[in-house]
Design a protein around this motif. Structure first.
Motif, short mmCIF file in Angstrom:
data_model
loop_
_atom_site.label_atom_id
_atom_site.label_comp_id
_atom_site.label_asym_id
_atom_site.label_seq_id
_atom_site.Cartn_x
_atom_site.Cartn_y
_atom_site.Cartn_z
N ALA A 18 -8.14 -8.12 5.91
CA ALA A 18 -8.99 -9.03 6.44
C ALA A 18 -9.86 -9.49 5.50
CB ALA A 18 -9.79 -8.12 7.74
N VAL A 19 -10.29 -8.86 4.32
CA VAL A 19 -11.14 -9.44 3.44
C VAL A 19 -10.36 -9.49 1.98
CG1 VAL A 19 -13.29 -8.20 4.08
CG2 VAL A 19 -11.65 -6.99 2.89
N SER A 20 -9.11 -9.98 2.15
CA SER A 20 -8.49 -10.59 0.98
C SER A 20 -8.04 -9.46 0.05
CB SER A 20 -8.80 -11.68 0.63
OG SER A 20 -9.33 -12.64 1.70
N ALA A 21 -7.79 -8.20 0.39
CA ALA A 21 -7.64 -7.41 -0.77
C ALA A 21 -6.68 -6.56 -0.27
CB ALA A 21 -8.97 -6.50 -1.06
N SER A 22 -5.76 -6.16 -1.19
CA SER A 22 -4.59 -5.14 -0.66
C SER A 22 -4.39 -4.32 -1.81
CB SER A 22 -3.43 -5.65 -0.11
OG SER A 22 -2.97 -6.86 -0.93
N PRO A 23 -5.08 -3.44 -2.41
CA PRO A 23 -4.86 -2.56 -3.25
C PRO A 23 -4.06 -1.25 -2.91
CG PRO A 23 -6.98 -2.53 -3.08
CD PRO A 23 -6.57 -3.53 -2.13
N ALA A 24 -3.50 -0.53 -3.49
CA ALA A 24 -2.99 0.93 -2.85
C ALA A 24 -4.11 1.75 -2.67
CB ALA A 24 -2.06 1.37 -3.90
N ILE A 25 -3.81 2.60 -1.58
CA ILE A 25 -4.77 3.80 -1.26
C ILE A 25 -4.31 4.99 -1.33
CG2 ILE A 25 -6.26 2.08 0.44
CD1 ILE A 25 -4.58 3.28 2.71
N HIS A 26 -4.99 5.96 -1.38
CA HIS A 26 -4.55 7.43 -1.56
C HIS A 26 -5.27 8.26 -0.50
CE1 HIS A 26 -4.79 5.24 -5.60
NE2 HIS A 26 -3.35 5.72 -5.54
#
Lengths: 406, 640
Positions: B257-265
């Motif tokens: 929704a805030v234009s970020a999509s990095p990996a999460i752990h």
């Protein structure tokens, strides 16, 4: 008429009550005596009368110096202490680690306030990146010489040895140079001059670094080869030698000046530079007295406002001229009256090359092994490297014993 | 009958304690569950904040708003930046309108900034010391009942701020089943009554019966407790795994929704206060069964140990009551009611001023409390007998140096102990000898100016020993001290007193000798004056020499006065802190330290309070043993 007058009186009382309710009382603890105490109380009175106080009242309490640190440790975390206390910065680490004693003031500190201090004094009240108090004044050791015996004070260590040798007669008990070199605090000016120190940037002890060894070797050269230093120097001995005219040059601080006898004509000069370290200056430790706001205080805003006033120019002037302190405020040294005072100016020049004394809690465990090392070295019971290695091992073991987690 | 009462009391005590323990464990489990769920939420949000690169001027606020929208039921959170003292984002109800984030923190919000700075210092401390000492996630209980949690935000390896979250108060308290407890209590008592009819009056059989019944009831309740605890724990871990899965599912959409999509752990979210993952939840959000079983096993073992302790206590109680101890105690208290009433105020005073600090010191000696851990509860830093093992188990007293000389390890307990014993023996010998001699001299009949001599000879004791110590230290100065100058007058070479252990010891010995003889002199004088002169007359008539008179009459008469004085003197000298600390300060290199100065240095220079407390307890035990032995051996407190 009567009800109207009664109503007027009631309103007046309510108003006064509201005003009184706003005014806070700030309690300050200090360990000053004699002229310092009088100068300090004068500043407090000035503050209470000034509009900067905004109706707050500052009251002071003089606590004896010997018991001061223990009282702070015991009373403040339990909420029974003052709002502000004034003390040296070397126990800061211990108090911060114990918790609920000193409050950080980063939040209130703005750039103009930051800039009014001599930078190294602000460093001294900073612990692990956070500023915990405002520096009030500093103490450093510098060169104090007997004007009758020494006409021009030496500027380098070579000159120092030459001058001192001429004035030394060991059998007669006369020495060219006398200072408590066996006290690690005094030796620090040599150690820091060579670039050595107690802790490195990562707060690990480095007592046996090559620079520290070189500093020790220089000290032993002065003692053994040049023979310009007395044996077993205690502060009482140094004072009595200087007052009897048997010591020409002494390295000591402002506390020494009060003990000099009336007839001795003394002068102050910058500590000489070290030829053996490539002309770098001797860098003594500075002990900074800071104004600290306590954590349980209910009036931190008002307390900080007073701390700010205390370290500002008008207050610094009073403390310098009447209290004979050396304030951390940069601007006060340009004041004409202070500029004429040779003692204050000498310390001001010296503090530019001074290093803040480490305020880590672990510092207390360094003194004993370091003193042992100094004694072993000066009694020639071990080489500088060996003694410092032993001290380093002990300090590392002690710190590991303190820092380990199960 | 006694055994019935004993069984009842023991059973009540055991079941009561076990019930209390179970209740405490369940309460702790429920609050731990609450905390861990909150920590998972907190760390998930922190990871989102860390990974989010701020493109627009609104900063982090849109991220927090999206997070609140996608995860309904989330507690309010705020992000504080240390650079610029700013509140970057907040979903707290009061931060709206002109107080909406991002803005600078206000004066009342100083604690927030201080907390962010504290977390930054904690992370840096842990990194630079290489040990995990400072808390990196702070969890505090609000007075209204919820939790306030804070976690540092790292960007490029440095801490730039913190995320703070406040959870509402937890609801409800789980109480363990009282019925089972009552049953476990009542059953053995009832059974005992029934079976005792059969068993008769023989003490042995009754005792055995009571023990068996008590053990049985305890075992039953213990098994029940362990089962309850395991179920609780499993529920907790399942809940944490569920929460992790929920957060992991929602977070990608928040970040999108805030234009970020990095990996999460997600596997790092369930962590302890040093941000170390507990590793019970795997990356996909499921429980790691293996580790869970291991966890449960170790917890069961701990609980088992506690219950075993309770059982032992109950057995002791049973024995105490059953074999008549309680009855005797009750009878004594009843008979001497008045006496006990008279000494109650003194007992209370002594408990507060003497016994409580004493037992607290003993309690600290079983922990490794240091200046860093003074505010931690003692149970957390418990280390058992480690301190004692380190003190008493270190036998490295000496070693051979490279050139063959013997080098002593002056920090070693046994060296210090040996030195203290030698110090004490020498001092007491000198004190008693000199004191007794002077007392004998002063006791000669017809001595002129006796009062003057008495006053002069008491002076060493009257002057505060602090001042005495400092003056003597000055007198032993190598170049300017009086002692060396006198030696030079008599043609000798000046001695550097504090350079070698032996000469350093002599300085302290001289000082303490000077200080301690007046005490012995006064005691001896008093005792001498109480010996009737007729005995000496009779001895002289019989032809006894002065020495025989001394040995046969004087010494035995002095015994009842001198022996207690010697015991006191031994204890004082053993703990003579002032002289050692001020005269030699342990010079050279700590070789002239006595036990008490070592303990002091450990406590107040090295800040190791637990170790120093253990040291003090060892000193106490040594002196206690000595005092008891000496008293028995000489029957000192009995009159002749």
């Amino acid at each position: 008429m009567k009800p109207f007058r009664l109503a007027l009186v009631a309103v007046a009382f309510a108003f006064a009550g509201a005003l009184a309710a706003e005014a806070a009382e700030i309690v300050v603890w200090h360990a000053y005596r004699a002229e310092e105490k009088e100068a300090f109380e004068k500043v407090v009175a000035q503050y209470n009368a000034s509009p900067a106080a905004k109706g707050n009242r500052v009251t002071t309490l003089a606590v004896p110096y010997d018991a001061f640190a223990d009282k702070i440790t015991a009373a403040v975390p339990r909420g029974k202490g003052p709002d502000i206390f004034i003390y040296a910065q070397d126990r800061l680490g211990g108090w911060i680690e114990a918790g609920n004693t000193v409050d950080p003031i980063d939040f209130f500190l703005d750039k103009p306030t930051r800039d009014r201090f001599i930078p190294t004094t602000l460093e001294a009240v900073t612990y692990k990146g956070t500023v915990y108090g405002l520096p009030l004044n500093y103490k450093v050791i510098t060169m104090i010489y007997n004007k009758k015996l020494v006409t021009t004070p030496p500027k380098t260590s070579g000159e120092l040895v030459a001058t001192a040798k001429k004035l030394t007669n060991q059998k007669a008990g006369r020495f060219g140079l006398a200072y408590s070199y066996a006290d690690f605090y005094y030796h620090a000016c040599l150690m820091n001059g060579f670039g050595g120190g107690v802790f490195d940037a990562k707060n690990r002890p480095v007592l046996n670094s090559p620079q520290n060894v070189k500093a020790m070797e220089l000290l032993m050269k002065w003692f053994e080869k040049d023979g310009i230093l007395p044996a077993e120097p205690s502060t009482a001995l140094i004072t009595s030698l200087f007052n009897d005219g048997k010591a020409a040059i002494v390295f000591s601080g402002p506390w020494f000046l009060g003990e000099i006898a009336k007839g001795v004509d003394y002068g102050l000069a910058l500590l000489p530079t070290l030829d053996e370290a490539g002309g770098k200056p001797m860098r003594p430790w500075m002990t900074v007295e800071g104004v600290f706001v306590t954590s349980p205080s209910k009036n931190k805003d008002a307390a900080y406002a007073f701390a700010k006033y205390l370290t500002d120019l008008p207050a610094a002037k009073v403390l310098a001229i009447e209290g004979r302190q050396t304030p951390s405020n940069k601007a006060v040294y340009n004041d004409p009256q202070v500029a004429r005072d040779t003692v204050l100016q000498a310390f001001r020049k010296q503090v530019d090359v001074a290093v803040p004394m480490p305020n880590l809690a672990e510092m207390t465990m360094v003194w004993s092994p370091a003193t042992t090392a100094m004694n072993t070295i000066t009694k020639k019971a071990a080489t500088p490297q060996a003694a410092l290695d032993a001290a380093q091992k002990k300090v590392e073991a002690d710190i590991a014993g303190l820092r380990k987690r199960p | 009958m006694r055994f019935a009462v004993g069984l009842a009391v023991g059973s009540a005590l055991a079941i009561g304690l076990a019930y209390a323990l179970l209740a405490a464990e369940r309460r702790q489990a429920s609050s731990a569950r609450y905390e861990r769920l909150a920590v998972v939420r907190l760390r998930a949000l922190t990871e989102a904040v860390e990974k989010f690169r701020v493109p627009s001027e609104e900063g982090l606020q849109p991220l927090l708003i999206a997070w609140k929208a996608r995860l309904p039921g989330s507690p309010p959170a705020r992000v504080v930046a240390t650079q610029g003292i700013r509140l970057e984002a907040s979903t707290f109800p009061q931060d709206v309108g002109d107080k909406a984030a991002p803005r600078r923190l206000e004066r009342e919000e100083k604690p927030l900034f201080d907390q962010a700075a504290r977390l930054r210092a904690a992370v840096e401390t842990n990194r630079s010391e290489g040990a995990l000492r400072a808390e990196e996630i702070e969890i505090t209980k609000k007075p209204s009942g919820g939790l306030r949690l804070a976690c540092p935000v790292e960007r490029d390896g440095a801490v730039v701020g913190m995320v703070q979250m406040e959870t509402p108060a937890a609801s409800g308290r789980i109480r363990p089943n009282a019925a089972v407890a009552l049953l476990s209590f009542a059953a053995p008592v009832a059974l005992f009554f029934l079976l005792s009819r059969v068993a008769g009056e023989r003490k042995g059989v009754l005792a055995l019966l009571a023990v068996v019944l008590l053990a049985g009831a305890l075992a039953f309740y213990a098994l029940h407790s362990l089962r309850v605890l395991e179920t609780d724990r499993r529920e907790l871990e399942t809940a944490v795994a569920e929460e992790t899965r929920a957060q992991a599912a929602a977070l990608p959409s928040v970040l999108a929704a805030v234009s970020a999509s990095p990996a999460i752990h997600p596997e790092t979210w369930d962590s302890d206060e040093f941000r170390r993952p507990r590793s019970l939840v795997k990356a996909d959000g499921n429980l790691d069964e293996e580790r869970l079983r291991h966890e449960l096993g170790s917890r069961a073992a701990q609980a088992g140990k506690a219950l075993a302790g309770v059982g032992a206590l109950a057995m002791a109680m049973l024995a105490f009551v059953g074999f008549g101890g309680a009855a005797r105690l009750g009878a004594t208290l009843c008979k001497n009611r008045e006496a006990y009433l008279y000494i109650t105020p003194a007992i209370l005073g002594m408990i507060v001023l003497v016994f409580f600090p004493f037992f607290y010191g003993i309690a600290i000696s079983f922990t490794d409390q240091t200046i860093y851990t003074t505010s931690k509860p003692l149970s957390e830093i418990f280390v058992g007998l480690t301190n004692y093992a380190q003190i008493l188990g270190d036998f490295h007293i000496a070693r051979r140096a490279a050139d063959g000389a013997l080098v002593f390890n002056y920090l070693n307990f046994y060296w210090t102990f040996l030195f203290t014993v030698v110090w004490t023996i020498c001092n007491v010998t000198i004190g008693v000898t000199v004191g007794l001699m002077l007392a004998l001299i002063l006791n000669t009949p017809g001595l002129a100016l006796r009062p003057a001599y008495r006053v002069l000879l008491i002076l060493p004791w009257a002057v505060p020993n602090y001042i005495t110590a400092l003056i003597w230290r000055g007198m032993f100065h190598q170049q300017f001290g009086v002692i060396n100058q006198m030696i030079q007058i008599f043609g000798g070479q000046p001695v550097s007193w504090f350079e070698k252990p032996f000469t350093s010891f002599l300085t302290a010995l001289t000082t303490n000798g000077w200080l301690s003889f007046p005490f012995m002199m006064v005691i001896s004088l008093g005792a001498l004056q109480s010996i009737p002169g007729e005995i000496y007359e009779a001895a002289r008539v019989e032809g006894a020499t002065r020495w025989q008179q001394f040995r046969a009459i004087t010494l035995p008469s002095l015994k009842p006065a001198l022996i207690p004085a010697i015991i006191i003197s031994v204890v004082w000298t053993f703990n003579m802190f002032n002289i050692i600390y001020l005269v030699t300060a342990g010079e050279p290199a700590g070789s002239t330290e006595i036990l008490i100065t070592q303990a002091y240095k450990f406590a107040f220079q090295k800040y190791r309070y637990g170790y120093a407390a253990a040291y003090s307890v060892v000193i106490f035990l040594i002196l206690l043993i000595y005092g008891t032995i000496q008293n028995r051996a000489t029957k000192a407190t009995e009159a002749i």
